[in-house]
Design an enzyme around this catalytic site. Structure first.
Site, PDB file in Angstrom:
ATOM      1  CG  ASP A  55      -1.855   1.201   1.220  1.00 37.70           C
ATOM      2  OD1 ASP A  55      -2.910   1.109   0.566  1.00 37.70           O
ATOM      3  OD2 ASP A  55      -1.517   2.229   1.835  1.00 37.70           O
ATOM      4  CE1 TYR A  60       0.605   7.851   3.034  1.00 31.97           C
ATOM      5  CE2 TYR A  60       1.117   5.657   2.230  1.00 31.97           C
ATOM      6  CZ  TYR A  60       0.237   6.537   2.827  1.00 31.97           C
ATOM      7  OH  TYR A  60      -1.009   6.096   3.218  1.00 31.97           O
ATOM      8  CE  LYS A  89      -3.689   4.892   0.577  1.00 31.45           C
ATOM      9  NZ  LYS A  89      -2.277   4.531   0.689  1.00 31.45           N
ATOM     10  CG  HIS A 122      -4.480   9.892   0.424  1.00 37.59           C
ATOM     11  ND1 HIS A 122      -3.115   9.852   0.305  1.00 37.59           N
ATOM     12  CD2 HIS A 122      -4.742   9.373   1.653  1.00 37.59           C
ATOM     13  CE1 HIS A 122      -2.580   9.341   1.396  1.00 37.59           C
ATOM     14  NE2 HIS A 122      -3.552   9.043   2.235  1.00 37.59           N
TER      15      HIS A 122
END
Length: 337
Positions: A55, A60, A89, A122
């Site tokens: 994931d 990130y 996302k 997201h």
């Protein structure tokens, strides 16, 4: 419980059948907060340990490293691309339909992939970045969704879904979707079991992915003296009964409910241990205890500190966004709206 579970693909990991017809492994490795320099080794270790689901997310900031790990595993023939399930996302500043294709292309380039297995919006809260400030993006989530559908039709994404959407926001998408919503990824653990939202999504044939299944004590805005899930007495008593750890029970808790679960770690021993959840089952009595803890503690909401009436108060960011999804926080802070 899951409507359909198979283990015919994605190694021997049990899978759930998505609305798109594709199989999604019920356990994956989360990569939020996995720092550059550590995430590549973590992804490699996960795949070597049997994980077939990773994931990711653009925000990130580590998709290049995740991509390097995937390439190494593909090149060494540990797994093939078809055996892996990769999620990413769309970030909040890319909700405008004209920005969606480019955002996906950047993610695909960083991950070194030709397609994603699952692409999620997201958050329902879109923003426009201008002069270092974030302004509310008036783009309706339904417009963003229609742009996501085009990615499926272009063959760049196999399944699409949402993340952090409440019941009303899910319904808005379901109403206009020509490509079915496959997943809603939400925070869920015994402190925040999300029973009603999960039931609502399943009514629409939407599967759930649980993020922060072990709590999220290492998140950047964690407060001192907040409850720590893995230290809870009742949880540890249940774990002892099964000769497992509290983390094992939290992960198995989601699997018993037919929910995909994505524990995060960069520690090799924990990555292995978190996968070791297929040799026991939790009794229905213990499941009821875990689902009715009495706490409703939502940890994954970024906060800012404000001085109100002479006191410093931690207030959720984005609280005044018209699509802020968490109703209980809107009620709690209604005097600030």
């Amino acid at each position: 419980r899951p409507q359909t579970m198979t283990s015919e693909s994605k190694s021997s990991v049990p899978c759930l059948k998505l609305a798109s017809g594709y199989d999604m492994p019920i356990i994956g490795l989360g990569t939020w907060k996995s720092k550059p320099g550590k995430v590549e080794a973590a992804v490699k270790k996960a795949i070597e340990s049997g994980y077939r689901h990773i994931d990711c997310a653009a925000i990130y900031g580590n998709e290049v490293e995740v991509g390097a790990a995937l390439k190494a595993c593909f090149d060494s023939k540990i797994v093939t691309r078809e055996e892996m399930f990769i999620t990413s996302k769309l970030w909040n500043t890319k909700h405008n339909p004209k920005d969606v294709p480019g955002a996906l292309d950047k993610t695909l380039k960083d991950l070194g992939l030709e397609y994603l297995d699952l692409y999620l919006i997201h958050w329902p809260t879109g923003f426009i970045e201008k002069d270092g400030k974030y302004l509310n993006d008036p783009t309706p989530n339904t417009d963003t969704w229609m742009a996501m559908e085009k990615l499926v039709k272009a063959g760049k994404v196999r399944s699409i879904g949402v993340s952090n959407f409440n019941k009303a926001q899910v319904d808005q998408i379901v109403k206009i979707a020509s490509v079915k919503v496959s997943v809603n990824q939400i925070e869920s653990n015994p402190f925040i079991p999300q029973t009603q939202l999960i039931a609502h999504c399943k009514k629409h044939g939407i599967h759930i992915t649980a993020y922060s299944p072990l709590g999220s004590s290492d998140r950047p805005w964690a407060a001192k003296n907040e409850p720590l899930l893995l230290e809870e007495k009742t949880l540890n008593e249940i774990a002892k009964k099964y000769k497992k750890t509290a983390a094992h029970v939290c992960i198995r808790f989601q699997i018993e409910r037919g929910i995909v679960v994505i524990p995060k770690s960069v520690t090799p021993s924990r990555i292995e241990a978190n996968f070791d959840v297929f040799d026991f089952k939790i009794s229905s009595e213990d499941m009821k205890i875990l689902e009715s803890y009495g706490k409703f503690f939502r940890s994954c909401v970024p906060v800012i500190e404000k001085v109100i009436g002479g006191k410093t108060v931690r207030v959720p960011m984005f609280l005044k966004h018209p699509e802020f999804p968490f109703e209980e926080l809107l009620e709690q802070f209604k005097d600030l709206l």
